[in-house]
Scaffold this motif. Sequence first.
Motif, PDB file in Angstrom:
ATOM      1  N   SER A 236       4.372   3.804  13.913  1.00 13.37           N
ATOM      2  CA  SER A 236       4.323   3.007  12.692  1.00 13.37           C
ATOM      3  C   SER A 236       3.264   1.909  12.781  1.00 13.37           C
ATOM      4  N   VAL A 237       3.017   1.373  13.997  1.00 10.08           N
ATOM      5  CA  VAL A 237       1.942   0.388  14.135  1.00 10.08           C
ATOM      6  C   VAL A 237       0.612   1.035  13.755  1.00 10.08           C
ATOM      7  N   TYR A 238       0.412   2.237  14.272  1.00 12.11           N
ATOM      8  CA  TYR A 238      -0.821   2.970  13.976  1.00 12.11           C
ATOM      9  C   TYR A 238      -0.984   3.141  12.469  1.00 12.11           C
ATOM     10  N   PHE A 239       0.091   3.607  11.833  1.00 10.17           N
ATOM     11  CA  PHE A 239       0.041   3.842  10.399  1.00 10.17           C
ATOM     12  C   PHE A 239      -0.273   2.555   9.643  1.00 10.17           C
ATOM     13  N   PHE A 240       0.459   1.481   9.986  1.00 10.36           N
ATOM     14  CA  PHE A 240       0.285   0.254   9.215  1.00 10.36           C
ATOM     15  C   PHE A 240      -1.049  -0.428   9.484  1.00 10.36           C
ATOM     16  N   MET A 241      -1.530  -0.326  10.721  1.00  6.39           N
ATOM     17  CA  MET A 241      -2.806  -0.985  11.001  1.00  6.39           C
ATOM     18  C   MET A 241      -3.948  -0.312  10.271  1.00  6.39           C
ATOM     19  N   ARG A 242      -3.879   1.018  10.166  1.00  4.22           N
ATOM     20  CA  ARG A 242      -5.010   1.720   9.538  1.00  4.22           C
ATOM     21  C   ARG A 242      -4.841   1.951   8.048  1.00  4.22           C
ATOM     22  N   PHE A 243      -3.583   2.217   7.620  1.00  2.00           N
ATOM     23  CA  PHE A 243      -3.417   2.722   6.255  1.00  2.00           C
ATOM     24  C   PHE A 243      -2.526   1.865   5.362  1.00  2.00           C
ATOM     25  N   ARG A 244      -2.232   0.655   5.800  1.00  2.00           N
ATOM     26  CA  ARG A 244      -1.331  -0.203   5.050  1.00  2.00           C
ATOM     27  C   ARG A 244      -1.733  -0.316   3.580  1.00  2.00           C
ATOM     28  N   ARG A 246      -3.942   1.645   2.032  1.00  2.00           N
ATOM     29  CA  ARG A 246      -4.411   2.904   1.423  1.00  2.00           C
ATOM     30  C   ARG A 246      -3.667   4.097   2.035  1.00  2.00           C
ATOM     31  N   PRO A 247      -2.326   4.100   1.906  1.00  2.00           N
ATOM     32  CA  PRO A 247      -1.546   5.179   2.518  1.00  2.00           C
ATOM     33  C   PRO A 247      -1.902   6.554   1.957  1.00  2.00           C
ATOM     34  N   GLY A 248      -2.436   6.571   0.737  1.00  2.61           N
ATOM     35  CA  GLY A 248      -2.831   7.841   0.135  1.00  2.61           C
ATOM     36  C   GLY A 248      -3.865   8.575   0.974  1.00  2.61           C
ATOM     37  N   HIS A 249      -4.688   7.810   1.674  1.00  2.53           N
ATOM     38  CA  HIS A 249      -5.698   8.447   2.520  1.00  2.53           C
ATOM     39  C   HIS A 249      -5.063   9.162   3.705  1.00  2.53           C
ATOM     40  N   PHE A 250      -3.981   8.571   4.227  1.00  3.34           N
ATOM     41  CA  PHE A 250      -3.290   9.178   5.368  1.00  3.34           C
ATOM     42  C   PHE A 250      -2.674  10.519   4.955  1.00  3.34           C
ATOM     43  N   PHE A 251      -1.861  10.475   3.899  1.00  5.48           N
ATOM     44  CA  PHE A 251      -1.206  11.709   3.460  1.00  5.48           C
ATOM     45  C   PHE A 251      -2.206  12.671   2.825  1.00  5.48           C
ATOM     46  N   GLY A 252      -3.149  12.102   2.093  1.00  7.61           N
ATOM     47  CA  GLY A 252      -4.139  12.930   1.406  1.00  7.61           C
ATOM     48  C   GLY A 252      -4.957  13.763   2.375  1.00  7.61           C
ATOM     49  N   ARG A 253      -5.312  13.147   3.503  1.00 10.73           N
ATOM     50  CA  ARG A 253      -6.122  13.850   4.497  1.00 10.73           C
ATOM     51  C   ARG A 253      -5.369  15.085   5.014  1.00 10.73           C
ATOM     52  N   THR A 302       2.997  13.075  -2.105  1.00 10.69           N
ATOM     53  CA  THR A 302       3.512  11.958  -1.303  1.00 10.69           C
ATOM     54  C   THR A 302       2.460  10.855  -1.231  1.00 10.69           C
ATOM     55  N   GLY A 303       1.202  11.263  -1.104  1.00  7.73           N
ATOM     56  CA  GLY A 303       0.107  10.296  -1.065  1.00  7.73           C
ATOM     57  C   GLY A 303       0.035   9.479  -2.347  1.00  7.73           C
ATOM     58  N   VAL A 304       0.167  10.156  -3.478  1.00  3.29           N
ATOM     59  CA  VAL A 304       0.107   9.444  -4.761  1.00  3.29           C
ATOM     60  C   VAL A 304       1.284   8.476  -4.862  1.00  3.29           C
ATOM     61  N   LEU A 305       2.471   8.939  -4.455  1.00  2.00           N
ATOM     62  CA  LEU A 305       3.646   8.069  -4.499  1.00  2.00           C
ATOM     63  C   LEU A 305       3.447   6.844  -3.605  1.00  2.00           C
ATOM     64  N   SER A 306       2.878   7.074  -2.421  1.00  2.00           N
ATOM     65  CA  SER A 306       2.688   5.948  -1.509  1.00  2.00           C
ATOM     66  C   SER A 306       1.667   4.960  -2.071  1.00  2.00           C
ATOM     67  N   GLU A 307       0.677   5.472  -2.792  1.00  2.00           N
ATOM     68  CA  GLU A 307      -0.283   4.565  -3.432  1.00  2.00           C
ATOM     69  C   GLU A 307       0.402   3.737  -4.518  1.00  2.00           C
ATOM     70  N   TYR A 313       3.626  -3.304  -4.163  1.00  3.51           N
ATOM     71  CA  TYR A 313       3.658  -4.265  -3.068  1.00  3.51           C
ATOM     72  C   TYR A 313       2.591  -5.347  -3.234  1.00  3.51           C
ATOM     73  N   PHE A 314       1.369  -4.929  -3.463  1.00  3.60           N
ATOM     74  CA  PHE A 314       0.287  -5.920  -3.534  1.00  3.60           C
ATOM     75  C   PHE A 314       0.231  -6.644  -4.869  1.00  3.60           C
ATOM     76  N   GLU A 315       0.770  -6.012  -5.907  1.00  2.00           N
ATOM     77  CA  GLU A 315       0.693  -6.656  -7.210  1.00  2.00           C
ATOM     78  C   GLU A 315       1.946  -7.433  -7.537  1.00  2.00           C
ATOM     79  N   SER A 316       2.876  -7.516  -6.567  1.00  2.00           N
ATOM     80  CA  SER A 316       4.102  -8.282  -6.800  1.00  2.00           C
ATOM     81  C   SER A 316       3.791  -9.776  -6.837  1.00  2.00           C
ATOM     82  N   GLY A 317       2.612 -10.160  -6.375  1.00  5.62           N
ATOM     83  CA  GLY A 317       2.225 -11.567  -6.420  1.00  5.62           C
ATOM     84  C   GLY A 317       2.541 -12.315  -5.149  1.00  5.62           C
TER      85      GLY A 317
END
Length: 346
Positions: A236-244, A246-253, A302-307, A313-317
């Motif tokens: 999960s550290v790997y995932f969050f450090m790289r794709f926090r 832009r998770p769509g890129h992780f699943f999309g790939r 799944t990628g679209v959902l994660s986006e 998350y980011f637009e919650s203010g």
Amino acid sequence: MTTDTPTPDAPATESLSIVIPMYNEEDNVAPLLARVHEGLAGYAGPWELILVDDGSTDATVARLRDEARRYGSHVRVVTLQRNFGQTAAMQAGIDHARGTVVAMLDGDLQNDPVDIPRMVARLVAEDLDMVAGWRKNRQDNLWLRKVPSRIANRLIARITGVHLHDYGCSLKVFRGDVIRDVRLYGEMHRFIPAWVASLTSPARIKEMVVNHHARRFGESKYGLSRVYRVLLDLLSVYFFMRFRARPGHFFGRIGLVFGAIGGVALTWLLGVKLFLGEDIGTRPLLLVGILFVVMAVQFLTTGVLSELLTRTYFESGTTRSYTVRPPRGEQPEPGWKQPAGRAARA
Ligand code: UDP
Ligand code: MG
């Protein structure tokens, strides 16, 4: 002096909060407080000690309270309702810390508080955001602790890009504003340098060789299960450090790779059917191709959902996609342990 780095000329005068989580450490309480006061005797700034009782079931709380009364108001005890685990206890301590610099260490006397002033001095002198301890001469079991830890350190360093020798050392010193921006939960305490590096430049994270002692009282709270916990957390550290962001890129790939393989397989079969006129209904490749295409669709959606989640998350203010470097060196409020020299003059 034979330290790994020269001690800076001017001693640090930052307000310092020392945070220590304690879980069933009754016999360590008195020697720990004595050692902290011994180690900090020469510290030139105000400091406070925050002891977090993590729902101990032995005499830890009572002893912490006794000792706090004996030493004065700069020793504060935070008692959690139940055992929440080391990470949560550390977070509770950070939440109560008022210092511009925060130091953390274990309460079992394996770390040595004597190292703290040296680490703070380096943090301030070199304008760092974190100084991690390195137990170069570690006093733990070789095969149960040191070898797995060495492998884990290599893995974590490679995956996170933060090159430290010893992630597991609890003795660490942070800028207050930086560590307050990190939210610790689960068992994230083993990866604090990685989370800190996601908020500040890895160039402002350094390490220093520190003392390490064998445990004299009480016992370790973790067994070999640590190994699988570290592996899962690493993922999960790997995932969050790289794709926090832009998770769509992780699943999309993954989706695109599966889609390409499935697409090639099905196109091949279509060619076989159209041009060679063969029957393809019973060929295993058909099943494989369909399976890969279905999986590709799954991953892409799944990628679209994660986006979508990332947007919420980011637009919650409340969440920013950046961190700002604040001015350094504010004055502390009253309620601090003043250095002897300064108190006498006042
Ligand atoms: N600790 C805690 N809550 C827990 C487990 C541990 O506050 O649920 C504290 C413990 O009292 C000690 C520190 O975290 O001060 C490190 O624990 P331990 O020495 O067992 O870990 P190890 O050194 O074996 O990694
Ligand atoms: Mg320990």
